[in-house]
Design an enzyme around this catalytic site. Structure first.
Site, short mmCIF file in Angstrom:
data_model
loop_
_atom_site.label_atom_id
_atom_site.label_comp_id
_atom_site.label_asym_id
_atom_site.label_seq_id
_atom_site.Cartn_x
_atom_site.Cartn_y
_atom_site.Cartn_z
N HIS A 104 37.90 34.15 39.06
CA HIS A 104 37.60 35.45 38.45
C HIS A 104 37.13 35.31 37.00
CE1 HIS A 104 38.04 39.83 38.18
NE2 HIS A 104 38.68 39.68 37.03
N SER A 147 35.32 41.47 34.33
CA SER A 147 36.47 42.11 34.96
C SER A 147 36.45 43.63 34.73
CB SER A 147 37.75 41.45 34.44
OG SER A 147 38.85 41.80 35.22
N ASP A 157 37.35 34.09 43.83
CA ASP A 157 37.97 35.12 43.00
C ASP A 157 39.17 35.69 43.76
OD1 ASP A 157 38.65 37.41 41.54
OD2 ASP A 157 36.58 37.99 41.14
#
Length: 421
Positions: A364, A236, A330
């Site tokens: 994600h 991330s 995601d």
């Protein structure tokens, strides 16, 4: 009639190792319910269930038998683990104390085709499985050198070991469980905090690459680290920083970017005299799903827009190898598109030192294997419930495959210990 027995092998193992679950002594062809449950260190309950049918001999083997319903369907030997869901909505399962205690998962079997209210019916058999995040003999060394804050995990043995820096995302703090698990596979891993931990800034207002360069130098100066280069594993916001490290720091020779961007997001980026401003963002583009969780997918501008081009990281400067890992589900970031643009940028400069793994069904937060999908969770930093996306079976398959690929990638591209003849 024989007594029902439930076995799980091994009963104590690393959290990324599969468990073989079997039952015997069941009524032939009986529909049964299997349930898994665990409490995290804060006392939050996570649980899962699945319905199975015993065979003619009254036996059940999760390596062969399909789940007929519940939290997953089909043959999934580890389904009870990766389909664990929080009783308290939007809780994320994270192991805090990796050294002193495992996660204890209780497996229960009921000779019933539905799960009764908790506590009203006793299970016919139970088994507790321990899931550890470190090997015996692993050293956990607190790092407080200069402004650096983190924890270094050293595998048992003399070394020297290939060195890796582990970066998590925009929630800040220090996350250790991926680093300690990688150390269990022979890597020396520095879980590095960069805000909201100890005396580091509470909020991230800028990314100063010199902080991360200091971490690289600290690793390479350690007698148990095999030089001359190190790796980075990043997720991330951490993956944006990991990519910047690959671009600007020549000692970074192998970088894994999970669900990351190819540009500077949210906060300015600086390295020595260079300052890069973040890509434009649009509050009005944030939307929510039915649960009320916020989807950031459309929040940021497109790096290809002229106004954003000064925010794109110069990936063509990267000398080491880069592995992008992205999920097609995601909901936080269009990480697949960002990775694609980064690879196109490399190609346009005649370079081929990047590759991408794309996983259908993955969200994600792609974690080590058998960790349950976190579809949405509360963000301490943004004070919102953020939507991460993913569907349980596809996400679980992605985590299992990616973990093997990550280790192969680091073994292939990091300096290995020289053999002593």
């Amino acid at each position: 009639m024989p007594m029902t027995q439930l076995t799980a092998t091994p009963v104590s193992a690393l959290a990324d190792e599969p468990v073989h679950i079997r039952a015997t002594g069941l009524p032939p062809m009986q529909l049964v319910t299997l349930r898994a449950s665990l409490k995290d260190e804060r006392g939050n309950l996570f649980w899962s269930k699945a319905f199975y049918r015993a065979n003619e001999a009254g036996e059940l083997d999760l390596k062969q038998a399909p789940s007929l319903g519940g939290d997953y369907v089909g043959v999934h030997p580890m389904g009870l683990f990766w389909s664990l869901k929080p009783e308290r909505p939007f809780s994320r399962l994270i192991k805090k104390d990796v050294m002193n205690s495992p996660f204890s998962v209780t497996l229960d079997i009921y000779n019933l085709a539905c799960l009764p209210e908790s506590g009203t019916v006793q299970p016919d058999a139970s088994q507790v499985v321990q899931r550890w995040f470190r090997r015996p003999g692993t050293q956990r060394v607190q790092i407080r050198e200069g402004r650096l804050r983190g924890v270094l995990f050293l595998p048992p043995g003399e070394g020297p070991f290939p060195g890796i820096i582990d970066l998590y995302g925009g929630s800040g703090g220090l996350v250790e469980f991926r680093a300690s698990l990688l150390a269990a596979h022979g890597f020396a891993v520095l879980a590095l905090a960069y805000f909201a931990y100890e005396d580091l800034p509470e909020l991230l207002l800028e990314v100063d690459l010199e902080y991360f360069e200091e971490a690289v130098n600290l690793l390479l100066a350690h007698p148990k680290i095999q030089g001359p280069g190190v790796g980075v594993i990043s997720l991330s916001k951490g993956a944006e920083i990991g990519l910047a490290m690959a671009c600007f720091l020549k000692q970074v020779v192998a970088t894994v970017c999970i669900s990351g961007a190819n540009s500077v997001f949210d906060f300015p980026f600086k390295y020595k005299d260079l300052v890069m401003s973040p890509i434009r963002s649009f509050m009005e583009r944030m939307d929510t799903d039915v649960s009320g969780a916020v989807r950031l997918f459309h929040y940021w501008g497109d790096p290809r827009d002229k106004v954003n081009q000064q925010s794109v990281l110069p990936i063509e400067k990267a000398q080491g190898q880069i592995l992008f890992i992205t999920g097609e589900n995601d909901h936080s970031l269009n990480s697949k598109e960002h990775a694609k643009q980064a690879l196109e940028q490399l190609k346009s400069h005649g370079k081929s030192n990047g590759r991408m793994l794309v996983y259908p069904g993955a969200g994600h937060l792609i974690e080590p294997p058998y960790m349950p999908l976190c579809y949405a969770s509360r963000s301490v930093v943004k004070f919102l419930t953020l939507l991460w996306g993913g569907e349980p079976a596809g996400h679980a398959a992605a985590q299992e495959h990616a973990w093997g690929e990550i280790q192969k990638f680091f073994r292939q591209h990091l300096p290995q210990t020289r053999s002593h003849l």
